[in-house]
Design an enzyme around this catalytic site. Structure first.
Site, PDB file in Angstrom:
ATOM      1  N   SER A  43      30.701 -16.159 -20.789  1.00  0.00           N
ATOM      2  CA  SER A  43      32.003 -16.842 -20.783  1.00  0.00           C
ATOM      3  C   SER A  43      32.672 -16.737 -22.152  1.00  0.00           C
ATOM      4  O   SER A  43      33.891 -16.656 -22.248  1.00  0.00           O
ATOM      5  CB  SER A  43      31.845 -18.312 -20.381  1.00  0.00           C
ATOM      6  OG  SER A  43      31.488 -18.411 -19.021  1.00  0.00           O
ATOM      7  N   THR A  87      28.037 -27.384 -20.401  1.00  0.00           N
ATOM      8  CA  THR A  87      27.297 -26.770 -21.492  1.00  0.00           C
ATOM      9  C   THR A  87      27.327 -27.701 -22.710  1.00  0.00           C
ATOM     10  O   THR A  87      28.409 -28.059 -23.193  1.00  0.00           O
ATOM     11  CB  THR A  87      27.909 -25.398 -21.849  1.00  0.00           C
ATOM     12  OG1 THR A  87      27.977 -24.618 -20.647  1.00  0.00           O
ATOM     13  CG2 THR A  87      27.087 -24.677 -22.896  1.00  0.00           C
ATOM     14  N   GLU A 144      32.613 -15.374 -14.107  1.00  0.00           N
ATOM     15  CA  GLU A 144      33.034 -14.640 -15.304  1.00  0.00           C
ATOM     16  C   GLU A 144      34.042 -13.542 -14.981  1.00  0.00           C
ATOM     17  O   GLU A 144      35.079 -13.434 -15.644  1.00  0.00           O
ATOM     18  CB  GLU A 144      31.806 -14.053 -16.003  1.00  0.00           C
ATOM     19  CG  GLU A 144      30.881 -15.130 -16.532  1.00  0.00           C
ATOM     20  CD  GLU A 144      29.413 -14.739 -16.501  1.00  0.00           C
ATOM     21  OE1 GLU A 144      28.596 -15.587 -16.877  1.00  0.00           O
ATOM     22  OE2 GLU A 144      29.086 -13.604 -16.080  1.00  0.00           O
TER      23      GLU A 144
END
Length: 177
Positions: A43, A87, A144
């Site tokens: 990413s 994340t 992605e």
């Protein structure tokens, strides 16, 4: 066979993505003093693609984590690219930017997440059910690639909307390669 699988999957995700996002994202970019882009893993690489094209388009852009990245300030825009929105490192970046008063956009596969709750806007790429296991497209590939194409389409919108000639973009391209 595999090329067609990928094309069909990504096409489906993009068809399920809100078609007003390019205009909304362009407005956020235009209203920002400076733009910061962050992601992790692949990413982050997608973010690097986008950052380069934004520079070509005349924007003041930095990629978070680079040694020369300046400090973010009030009025800047932080764009987080995270399929999960969970994340840890990106959550920390988001919290820091929020305290400073920067605007935050999350580009994600999920509309609701920790980062999404902190963001001013969430651009959900596709719909969650499109991200189940896809043979031959493991570990986030669908998100992605879909995000890369969405962001390239946004750049296309910017170029056409602002009438930026390719020659001008070339002048802004790195010449120490």
């Amino acid at each position: 066979m595999h090329q067609q699988l990928i094309i069909e999957k990504i096409s489906g995700v993009l068809e399920a993505t809100d078609d007003t996002y390019d205009v909304k994202l362009t407005q956020l970019l235009d209203n920002a003093k400076r733009i910061f882009i962050a992601g992790a893993g692949r990413s982050k690489l997608v973010g690097n693609f986008f950052a380069m094209r934004l520079v070509h388009g005349g924007y003041d852009v930095s990629v978070v984590g680079e040694i020369v990245t300046p400090s973010i300030k009030n009025g800047d825009l932080l764009i987080i690219i995270s399929g999960s929105g969970e994340t840890e490192q990106l959550i920390a970046f988001t919290k820091s930017a929020r305290k400073i008063g920067a605007n935050i956009v999350l580009i994600s596969a999920k509309s609701e997440s920790t980062i999404g709750d902190l963001a001013d806007a969430v651009f959900q790429i596709g719909s969650p059910e499109q991200y189940g296991k896809v043979l031959g497209m493991p570990m986030g590939t669908v998100f992605e690639l879909s995000t890369l194409l969405f962001l390239e389409a946004t750049i296309s919108h910017i170029i056409h909307d602002k009438g930026i000639p390719e020659e001008v973009m070339r002048e802004r391209h790195a010449n120490l390669e």
